[in-house]
Design an enzyme around this catalytic site. Structure first.
Site, short mmCIF file in Angstrom:
data_model
loop_
_atom_site.label_atom_id
_atom_site.label_comp_id
_atom_site.label_asym_id
_atom_site.label_seq_id
_atom_site.Cartn_x
_atom_site.Cartn_y
_atom_site.Cartn_z
N ASP A 17 0.85 -1.18 0.00
CA ASP A 17 0.00 0.00 0.00
C ASP A 17 0.89 1.25 0.00
O ASP A 17 1.86 1.31 -0.75
CB ASP A 17 -0.95 -0.04 1.21
CG ASP A 17 -2.12 0.94 1.08
OD1 ASP A 17 -3.10 0.59 0.42
OD2 ASP A 17 -2.01 2.05 1.63
N TYR A 47 -3.70 11.12 0.95
CA TYR A 47 -4.13 10.89 -0.44
C TYR A 47 -4.10 12.17 -1.25
O TYR A 47 -3.68 12.18 -2.41
CB TYR A 47 -5.53 10.27 -0.45
CG TYR A 47 -5.53 8.80 -0.13
CD1 TYR A 47 -5.62 7.84 -1.12
CD2 TYR A 47 -5.44 8.36 1.19
CE1 TYR A 47 -5.60 6.49 -0.84
CE2 TYR A 47 -5.41 7.02 1.50
CZ TYR A 47 -5.49 6.08 0.48
OH TYR A 47 -5.45 4.74 0.77
N HIS A 87 -4.66 -7.88 0.17
CA HIS A 87 -3.98 -6.60 0.30
C HIS A 87 -3.18 -6.46 1.59
O HIS A 87 -2.09 -5.91 1.59
CB HIS A 87 -5.03 -5.49 0.22
CG HIS A 87 -4.47 -4.12 0.20
ND1 HIS A 87 -3.78 -3.60 -0.87
CD2 HIS A 87 -4.48 -3.13 1.15
CE1 HIS A 87 -3.40 -2.36 -0.60
NE2 HIS A 87 -3.80 -2.05 0.62
#
Length: 505
Positions: free
Chosen positions: A276, A424, A481
């Site tokens: 990630d 982000y 993930h």
């Protein structure tokens, strides 16, 4: 031979004719003269257009070649410096002391949590909606009951403190990390320093189960050929690491801070691992200081500058001719379902957090139930996309509610959800391709673990375009993930395999 001239519409042309018997040829030339004249007038226009077209095609081709080849140079990112604390940077040297830290809680904190859970107002789910509309509120009731009446946060705090925690000030921010040394090292051996970096919506707690497999492998049934000293920092703005007070704090800034952390701990060379955001931070570290990174291991890769992605549209039948393995084809096709629709379904959160993270963050930071639903939904579908077809999202197939809620509590008690979402915007808000690091390749030994239920499969050919020194690529038998959290032994074995290859080079 006589030379005759004629004129038509202002155009003169010399004709060479024989003195006798060529009258018919002369007439034919005169009849065709208008057509030749029209053609001769158009030829310069066609020639100009053709030249412009050739120039355009050459420019496009040159740009494409430059785009994909320019990254072959072993260029690194500039190290630079930064200050992310409140106000102006103070005069004088920064305090470089490393201070012990302990996670703490209080009855007031727990009582406040319980009161907020008690006041929850839920909307019933649609019939047979399962997890297709997000987190199913019927199953959420079960989680809330466990959280309210059975979950023991004080006990989990003790578990969190079972590893040594520290804080140190770097670039104006208090950086939290855990530093776990091997309980015992065989004579003549030196543990290998390994930095492991989490992502969103995870935390340093993701690594709690893999740490003993790396620091004390023999006690857990693994080979002790490689023993590690593990450092797990919290990304600034996540958990117990202080958030930036200024705009612009991105993955490169994080990478530089973590590099300074490793130097402060006395490590000049080290291994790094991440998935990630951790994968991007570790990639940036390798781009910033390649001479200090002995090896880079990833379980996710963000590879956008890659012409191979266009070949997906050519279909599965010719995939083998393009170098894809049968396993690649299984994980990428049917393309619409496994790539296009999957990315559309799972990227909505990203658009929100990359544009206006504070808006949704206000709600999540005020409601522990909303926070839990928002984060736990990712631990469902990012672990296995098929879990959205289940009433409980498959959460307890891979994780315990205790572990899942411990991760939620790290976000809740630190009030870090907003700052974690801002990450982000800082990295994607201006377009990911705008960052220099996306144009640079990584020239350190690299290993990659391809877990089959990752949000999107990345074939070896794609990884190699960004990481030309890829020496290990593994198709993992299972997992998604959150690899270290879900399949710690599989990931630990692959890290050790990769490090063994590096050490033998």
């Amino acid at each position: 031979m006589r030379r005759h001239c004629f004129s038509w519409a202002g155009h003169s042309e010399s004709l060479s004719l024989l003195p006798q018997g060529r009258e018919s040829s002369r007439k034919l030339l005169e009849q065709n003269a208008p057509h030749r004249l029209f053609r001769s007038q158009r030829e310069p226009v066609f020639s100009q257009r053709a030249m412009l077209l050739e120039l355009l095609l050459a420019s496009v081709l040159g740009f494409v070649i430059y785009w994909f080849v320019s990254g072959d140079k072993e260029e690194s990112l500039p190290l630079e410096d930064g200050w992310w604390g409140p106000g102006s940077r103070p005069v004088g040297l920064e305090d470089e002391s490393i201070r012990p830290f302990k996670v703490e809680t209080s009855d007031e904190e727990i009582n406040d949590l319980h009161q907020r859970i008690d006041r929850i107002r839920l909307t019933p789910p649609l019939e047979n909606s399962r997890f297709h509309y997000g987190f199913n509120s019927n199953y959420l009731k079960k989680i809330l009951s466990y959280w309210r009446h059975e979950f023991d946060w004080k006990k989990q705090v003790e578990i969190l403190n079972s590893y040594p925690h520290f804080k140190t000030k770097i670039e104006g921010l208090d950086i939290h990390f855990i530093h776990v040394k091997p309980p015992q090292v065989p004579p003549g051996r030196t543990p290998k320093p390994l930095l492991m970096v989490h992502g969103w919506p995870g935390s340093f707690f993701e690594f709690y189960k893999i740490i003993p497999l790396l620091t004390d492998p023999k006690s857990h049934g693994l080979s002790d050929e490689h023993i590690f000293e593990v450092i797990c920092p919290s990304i600034p703005g996540y958990g117990f690491s202080q958030a930036s007070s200024k705009k612009g704090f991105n993955s490169v800034s994080t990478a530089r801070i973590f590099y300074k952390l490793m130097l402060r701990l006395g490590f000049q060379e080290f291994y790094i691992q991440g998935g990630d955001w951790g994968a991007l931070v570790c990639t940036n570290m390798a781009q910033l200081v390649p001479s200090h990174v002995k090896g880079l291991h990833l379980n996710m890769a963000l590879i956008l500058r890659n012409h191979y992605t266009l070949t997906l549209l050519l279909g599965r039948r010719i995939g083998g001719l393009l170098g894809y393995t049968e396993r690649d084809m299984e994980l990428l096709y049917p393309f619409k379902e496994k790539v296009f629709y999957s990315l559309m379904r799972e990227s909505g959160y990203m658009h929100i957090q990359a544009t206006k993270p504070d808006s949704v963050g206000c709600a999540l930071n005020d409601s522990p139930v909303g926070l839990a639903a928002y984060i736990l939904e990712k631990f469902s579908t990012w672990t296995n996309s098929e879990f959205r077809d289940l009433e409980d999202g498959g959460l307890e197939r891979k994780f315990s509610l205790q572990d899942l809620l411990t991760n939620i509590m790290i976000y809740w008690t630190t009030g870090s959800i907003v700052s974690s979402q801002r990450y982000y915007k800082e990295n994607l808000g201006q377009g990911f391709m705008a960052h220099k690091h996306e144009r640079l390749k990584v020239h350190v030994p690299t290993g990659f673990a391809a877990f089959p239920c990752e949000i999107m499969h990345v074939p070896e050919k794609w990884v190699r375009t960004k990481y030309p020194q890829l020496i290990s690529y593994s198709y993992m038998p299972r997992g998604g993930h959150f690899a270290a959290f879900e399949e710690p032994e599989l990931l630990a074995r692959d890290i050790c395999k990769f490090v063994g290859l590096v050490e033998r080079q």
